[in-house]
Each structure stands twice: as structure tokens, then as C-alpha cells.
Design an enzyme around this catalytic site. Structure first.
Site, mmCIF file in Angstrom:
data_model
loop_
_atom_site.group_PDB
_atom_site.id
_atom_site.type_symbol
_atom_site.label_atom_id
_atom_site.label_comp_id
_atom_site.label_asym_id
_atom_site.label_seq_id
_atom_site.Cartn_x
_atom_site.Cartn_y
_atom_site.Cartn_z
ATOM 1 N N HIS A 141 3.867 3.716 0.236
ATOM 2 C CA HIS A 141 3.855 5.149 0.556
ATOM 3 C C HIS A 141 3.405 5.400 1.987
ATOM 4 O O HIS A 141 2.463 4.808 2.481
ATOM 5 C CB HIS A 141 3.062 5.977 -0.455
ATOM 6 N N ASP A 159 -4.073 1.555 3.136
ATOM 7 C CA ASP A 159 -3.519 2.464 2.118
ATOM 8 C C ASP A 159 -2.729 3.571 2.773
ATOM 9 O O ASP A 159 -3.279 4.584 3.134
ATOM 10 C CB ASP A 159 -4.668 3.027 1.273
ATOM 11 N N GLU A 208 2.247 10.146 -2.117
ATOM 12 C CA GLU A 208 1.665 9.437 -3.267
ATOM 13 C C GLU A 208 0.269 9.973 -3.549
ATOM 14 O O GLU A 208 -0.144 10.059 -4.694
ATOM 15 C CB GLU A 208 1.594 7.929 -2.974
ATOM 16 N N HIS A 244 -9.775 5.054 0.976
ATOM 17 C CA HIS A 244 -9.948 6.516 1.106
ATOM 18 C C HIS A 244 -11.176 6.906 1.914
ATOM 19 O O HIS A 244 -11.773 7.952 1.665
ATOM 20 C CB HIS A 244 -10.010 7.196 -0.271
#
Ligand SMILES: [Zn+2]
Length: 461
Positions: A283, A295, A329, A428
Site C-alpha cells: 500500500h 509501512d 490501507e 505507526h
């Protein structure tokens, strides 16, 4: 001796029912070249540098996301993939504001805590929300305490990662409710705000964590933010000493109307069966802090890189291979849903879908969601992999973005499994930056994806 013969016989009854697939030297050579090319040339690493450093954070609906769409389209066009195109998709658009602060007073001393609004949080008033704190470790506890203990207060979810698991993802699964549904549960009982211990395995750093959260219609939307793990410990300790202490929380975030965005698709057309498709993707969107390097910048460059390795070895795939950069996502999954919707509408034939969304650390294996017969068949492919990279195909797994395609069309799906020991120290958080990605580890992922695509393309499932 007799026993030995029986064992041998029964071994053959179990494992010799299909003919043993002979070792294919050509396959082995191709796969070895994938790895050596990736490790020597480090093209994925350079792509990731540009995506992380020149574009950076790219949450859905942001300027960064727009740039990333155009950039990945151009990368695949410049590589000369057979077709590169965009799929339009409307995505949710939320932006973090400047105001982000949490503190309490220990006597006259102001104790600052590190806090980050959960993705999608509403704002507190400018002066913040100051209230007593109720510490809990589960949603049930909030219900048990009830409105008489919760109303007018700040709920503090403080369930720590269980460090005993080898698979850190298990802890993430166990603690995720704090971020995802914590605000809803606290609001049900009249809380003014909620904070949660970051979903982190770290015990020595205080990077607060963000990520998707939910509100419920008909219920007050209350501000919701993640505290760093050390900050959480500090607050918990202070509450033991003074259960009446008041915490001040300041958060800000704004929801905008849905924005137009895109999935980006690049493909190598199949020579024999152009209508049959193998998807490999990651993503493109990230959170708004850090650079989304692991990520899921890693998954994007893994996927582009996989097609690139085919191209460099001049391998014409039998089936069409698509690299897909999915959008959104992180909060909404709109790109994955759109991809499945179009696949169904266009009657596309999908052989398999593969996702890399577990970071750019060392790949270890693949999770697989398909039939047991298929899982049994692919075990034989392990002989082509170096055990220091891919050593298993395990049951279950895939990826969030390819999940809708899998569920709605039955397409078997794979997820690249990565050594996750360090993952939840940066996931995150502002720590998810390019510097934390290791070139060789990243390239192993690219070559592993290319190898799996090659095996599926050549032998089928
Ligand atoms: Zn991700």
C-alpha cells in the site's frame, strides 16, 4: 527392521501419493539470479529512498499521497512495464492539527507526556480537556466500572504488550482494541476523552503510536490519543500515588470530504494466458508521521522490484503479472475494495494475489490462504529458497488490501512474512523512516516476491 519397513511404507503412502516433482535446475537458476541481482543492484532500496525522503508521509487524501501516485506511475513507466494505469478511488481525508499535548502536575512540577492523536480523532477544545483519569486494561473493565465511575473522566487504556511471545504480532492483536475501539467504549459511559498505551513492544523508547480508530453513530465522538510506553508507565505510577490526579489532553484533527485518489497498477503481459492475473502489491498510503518507509513503502518497492527482476532477466511470464500500489490501507481500505470491485465487474481471472505489508526487515516465509491441497503442493517449492530467507509456507495470512479480492472471488492469497522482532518499535510512529530500513534485508524481500511470482506463474497452484 520390520518396523522400519512399515514406517517407510506408511511414509510413502502419505507423501508419495503424488509423483515427486523433480528438482528444476532452470527454476533454481532463475531464482538465484533474482536474489543476486537484487542484492547487488539494490534498486528497491534506491526507490525506497526517493519515496521516503523526497515524498515522505503520504496519508490518504494528502499532497504526499498525490505525489506518491504520480511518482510510482512514472517509475513503472520509466522501467517500461507493458501497461501502467491508475484506478480512481475516493478516499477518506483526515488531517492532524498542530495541537498535541498531554501533561499532569505532580505538586508544582509539570510532567509532560508524549502523545499522538489516533488517526481520525476529533479535536479537544484549545485549552484541552482536564479531568481525573480511570486506568483500565480491557473494554470489559470499562463496562464493569460503568457510568458512575467513568462519566466526566478520561479513560486510560494501559494494556502492555506481552513480551513472552516470539511472534510480536500476537501482542499487537491482543492490545489493538485500545486504539481501535477504546474511544467508543469510553464514550458509551460518558468519558470526555480517552488515551491509550501505544501498541508498541518497546520498553526503552517513548515514541507514541497512531493508527486507525473508530467512532459510533449516535454516540459522542471523543478525542482519542496514544501515549508513549514510558509516558504510560509514568502516568500509571503517578495514578497509584495520587488516584485523583488530573490529566490535561490537547488533540486536534479535522475531517474533510472524501478525496479523489488512485491505485497505481503496472503490469507485464502474459505470453500464454494474458487474461490470467497474478497480483503482487503493497500500500502506497502511510500514516502522517514518519516516512512510511517500512509501512508500507517497502511493500511498494518490493512489488515494483519483483516485476523489474522479471524484466531484467528477460523472462516473459505465462500469465499477466500486476504490481499494485493500493491506496488507503490505513483507514478505510478503499483501494483494496475498489480493486476487487473492478476485478469482479470486468470478470477478471485471478490466479493468486500476494501482498507485502509486513515491513522491509528480513523475509522468513509466506502465509497462504487457499486450499490445503494447494498448501501441500507449494511446500515443495521451498527447495528453491535459501533457508535464511524463505523457510516456510504457513496456513493463513495474506494482506489487508488483497483481502477483499480473496473473500469476494476466492483468489488464493499470500502474505510475505517478515522477521517482526523490531517491527512494533517503529510501526505507526515517527520512527518509521528510511534510515531504519536495511538495504540487504529489503532486497531479500524483493527477490522473495519475484521468486514466488515466478513459481506460481510457472507451475500454477
Ligand atoms: Zn501497512
Amino acid at each position: 527392521m520390520k518396523n522400519f519397513t512399515i514406517i517407510l511404507l506408511s511414509f510413502c503412502l502419505i507423501s508419495c501419493k503424488d509423483e515427486i516433482v523433480p528438482f528444476d535446475q532452470e527454476t533454481s537458476d532463475v531464482i538465484n539470479t533474482f536474489y543476486s541481482d537484487a542484492l547487488e543492484k539494490r534498486e528497491s532500496y534506491e526507490l525506497l529512498r526517493v519515496l521516503s525522503k523526497d515524498i515522505g508521509a503520504r496519508p490518504s487524501g494528502s499532497e504526499g499521497a498525490k505525489k506518491a501516485v504520480l511518482w510510482s506511475k512514472k517509475v513503472m513507466e520509466d522501467y517500461g512495464f507493458d501497461t501502467v494505469y491508475l484506478q480512481e478511488v475516493m478516499v477518506p481525508h483526515w488531517e492532524r492539527g498542530e495541537l498535541e499535548e498531554a501533561y499532569f502536575y505532580n505538586g508544582k512540577e509539570k510532567i509532560n507526556l508524549s502523545i499522538l492523536g489516533a488517526g481520525g480523532t476529533v479535536s479537544t477544545p484549545k485549552e484541552g480537556i482536564t479531568a481525573e483519569v480511570v486506568e483500565v486494561a480491557s473494554l470489559d473493565e470499562v463496562d464493569e466500572l460503568g457510568r458512575e465511575n467513568i462519566e466526566g473522566k478520561i479513560v486510560f487504556y494501559n494494556k502492555a504488550f506481552n513480551q513472552r511471545y516470539i511472534n510480536v504480532g500476537t501482542s499487537y492483536g491482543e492490545t489493538g482494541f485500545q486504539r481501535r475501539t477504546g474511544a467508543v467504549k469510553a464514550a458509551e459511559h460518558g468519558a470526555l476523552a480517552s488515551v491509550f498505551r501505544s501498541l508498541s513492544s518497546s520498553t526503552y523508547e517513548d515514541f507514541p503510536h497512531t493508527g486507525g480508530m473508530s467512532y459510533k453513530e449516535g454516540l459522542d465522538s471523543i478525542p482519542h490519543g496514544g501515549l508513549g510506553v514510558l509516558s504510560s508507565e509514568k502516568l500509571s505510577q503517578a495514578l497509584k500515588e495520587n488516584p485523583k490526579l488530573k490529566l490535561t489532553v490537547k488533540l486536534s484533527g479535522t475531517w474533510y470530504p472524501d478525496a479523489l485518489s488512485h491505485n497505481v497498477v503496472g503490469l507485464l503481459r502474459g505470453e500464454k494466458n494474458p487474461e490470467k492475473i497474478i497480483t503482487v502489491g503493497g500500500h502506497l498510503d502511510s500514516w502522517d508521521i514518519g516516512e512510511g518507509a517500512h509501512d508500507d513503502g517497502a511493500g511498494c518497492v518490493h512489488s515494483i522490484g519483483a516485476l523489474r527482476l522479471f524484466q531484467k532477466q528477460n523472462i516473459k511470464p505465462n500469465n499477466t503479472i500486476r504490481a499494485v500500489m493500493f491506496m488507503n490501507e490505513e483507514f478505510g481500505l478503499r483501494g483494496g475494495l475498489k480493486y476487487a470491485e473492478i476485478a469482479i465487474k470486468e470478470n477478471e481471472q485471478h490466479i493468486a494475489a500476494i501482498e507485502s505489508d509486513a515491513s522491509g526487515y528480513v523475509p522468513r516465509g509466506f502465509g497462504f490462504s487457499g486450499s490445503d491441497e494447494q498448501l501441500e503442493k507449494i511446500q515443495d517449492w521451498l527447495k528453491y529458497f535459501d533457508k535464511n530467507t524463505i523457510s516456510y509456507f504457513s496456513k493463513g495470512g495474506g494482506g489487508a488490501d488483497i483481502g477483499p479480492l480473496h473473500r469476494q472471488t476466492g483468489t488464493p492469497m499470500f502474505g510475505l512474512s517478515i522477521d517482526g522482532q523490531k517491527y512494533f518499535e517503529m510501526h505507526h510512529t515517527a520512527k518509521d523512516v528510511f534510515e531504519l530500513v536495511h538495504a540487504r534485508e529489503l532486497e531479500l524481500g524483493t527477490a522473495s516476491l519475484a521468486s514466488l511470482v515466478y513459481l506460481i506463474d510457472k507451475y500454477g497452484l
